[in-house]
Design a protein around this motif. Structure first.
Motif, PDB file in Angstrom:
ATOM      1  N   GLY A 143       0.905  -1.254   0.031  1.00 14.72           N
ATOM      2  CA  GLY A 143       0.126  -0.070   0.090  1.00 14.72           C
ATOM      3  C   GLY A 143       0.977   1.377   0.074  1.00 14.72           C
ATOM      4  N   VAL A 144       1.873   1.273   0.964  1.00 17.01           N
ATOM      5  CA  VAL A 144       2.731   2.410   0.789  1.00 17.01           C
ATOM      6  C   VAL A 144       3.247   2.821  -0.484  1.00 17.01           C
ATOM      7  CG1 VAL A 144       4.743   3.237   1.861  1.00 17.01           C
ATOM      8  CG2 VAL A 144       3.040   2.426   3.309  1.00 17.01           C
ATOM      9  N   VAL A 145       3.903   1.565  -1.070  1.00 14.29           N
ATOM     10  CA  VAL A 145       4.807   1.776  -2.278  1.00 14.29           C
ATOM     11  C   VAL A 145       3.644   2.137  -3.352  1.00 14.29           C
ATOM     12  CG1 VAL A 145       5.867   0.418  -4.353  1.00 14.29           C
ATOM     13  CG2 VAL A 145       6.564   0.081  -1.819  1.00 14.29           C
ATOM     14  N   LEU A 146       2.472   1.751  -3.593  1.00 13.23           N
ATOM     15  CA  LEU A 146       1.461   2.077  -4.493  1.00 13.23           C
ATOM     16  C   LEU A 146       0.949   3.615  -4.338  1.00 13.23           C
ATOM     17  CD1 LEU A 146      -0.652  -1.334  -4.790  1.00 13.23           C
ATOM     18  CD2 LEU A 146       0.946   0.018  -6.596  1.00 13.23           C
ATOM     19  N   ILE A 147       0.874   4.172  -3.245  1.00 17.08           N
ATOM     20  CA  ILE A 147       0.551   5.315  -2.863  1.00 17.08           C
ATOM     21  C   ILE A 147       1.569   6.373  -3.036  1.00 17.08           C
ATOM     22  CG2 ILE A 147      -0.085   7.167  -1.119  1.00 17.08           C
ATOM     23  CD1 ILE A 147      -2.303   5.409  -1.698  1.00 17.08           C
ATOM     24  N   LEU A 206       3.929   5.665  -5.187  1.00 19.49           N
ATOM     25  CA  LEU A 206       4.164   5.623  -6.772  1.00 19.49           C
ATOM     26  C   LEU A 206       3.174   6.454  -7.306  1.00 19.49           C
ATOM     27  CD1 LEU A 206       5.616   4.393  -9.229  1.00 19.49           C
ATOM     28  CD2 LEU A 206       4.240   2.624  -8.912  1.00 19.49           C
ATOM     29  N   SER A 207       1.949   6.590  -7.069  1.00 24.51           N
ATOM     30  CA  SER A 207       0.859   7.384  -7.608  1.00 24.51           C
ATOM     31  C   SER A 207       1.146   8.783  -7.517  1.00 24.51           C
ATOM     32  CB  SER A 207      -0.497   7.100  -7.093  1.00 24.51           C
ATOM     33  OG  SER A 207      -0.468   7.382  -5.902  1.00 24.51           O
ATOM     34  N   VAL A 208       1.866   9.243  -6.357  1.00 21.76           N
ATOM     35  CA  VAL A 208       2.184  10.487  -6.116  1.00 21.76           C
ATOM     36  C   VAL A 208       3.319  10.869  -6.871  1.00 21.76           C
ATOM     37  CG1 VAL A 208       3.301  12.159  -4.288  1.00 21.76           C
ATOM     38  CG2 VAL A 208       1.542  10.814  -3.648  1.00 21.76           C
ATOM     39  N   LEU A 209       4.252  10.064  -7.141  1.00 19.08           N
ATOM     40  CA  LEU A 209       5.542  10.334  -8.091  1.00 19.08           C
ATOM     41  C   LEU A 209       4.780  10.513  -9.501  1.00 19.08           C
ATOM     42  CD1 LEU A 209       8.462  10.467  -8.301  1.00 19.08           C
ATOM     43  CD2 LEU A 209       8.716   8.054  -8.683  1.00 19.08           C
TER      44      LEU A 209
END
Length: 98
Positions: free
Chosen positions: A84-88, A90-93
């Motif tokens: 979840g942290v990586v996906l959030i 990644l979407s911010v980036l």
């Protein structure tokens, strides 16, 4: 092996914090802006929603009853939190770069 003391509370609060970060990101990013959506916008929203699903499942996973003592689901909850942290993030980036 027993989970460290406070692992359940720590995982639950960390997932709630990252969920709040994701919600703030969606509010700042402008999910409700007028205009057409590009494919990058759709990908960002999908990544964020899958990240929300992973973060929202952390408390459910870590508090699931187990058959035998010592079979905590802490490792699975940590993986869901990491996903979840990586996906959030990644979407911010992706929103910054596009």
């Amino acid at each position: 092996m027993r989970a460290p003391s406070g692992a359940v509370a720590g995982l639950c609060s960390a997932s709630a914090t990252m969920f709040a970060v994701g919600m703030a990101f969606l509010g700042y990013w402008g999910l409700y802006e007028a205009g057409g959506w590009r494919s990058a916008d759709v990908l960002i929203v999908v990544l964020t929603l899958v990240g929300f699903a992973a973060l929202g499942s952390v408390p459910w996973i870590v508090t699931t009853p187990v058959a035998r003592d010592g079979e905590e689901k802490v490792a699975a909850a940590r993986r869901a939190l990491a996903l979840g942290v990586v996906l959030i993030w990644l979407s911010v980036l992706m929103s910054v770069l596009t």
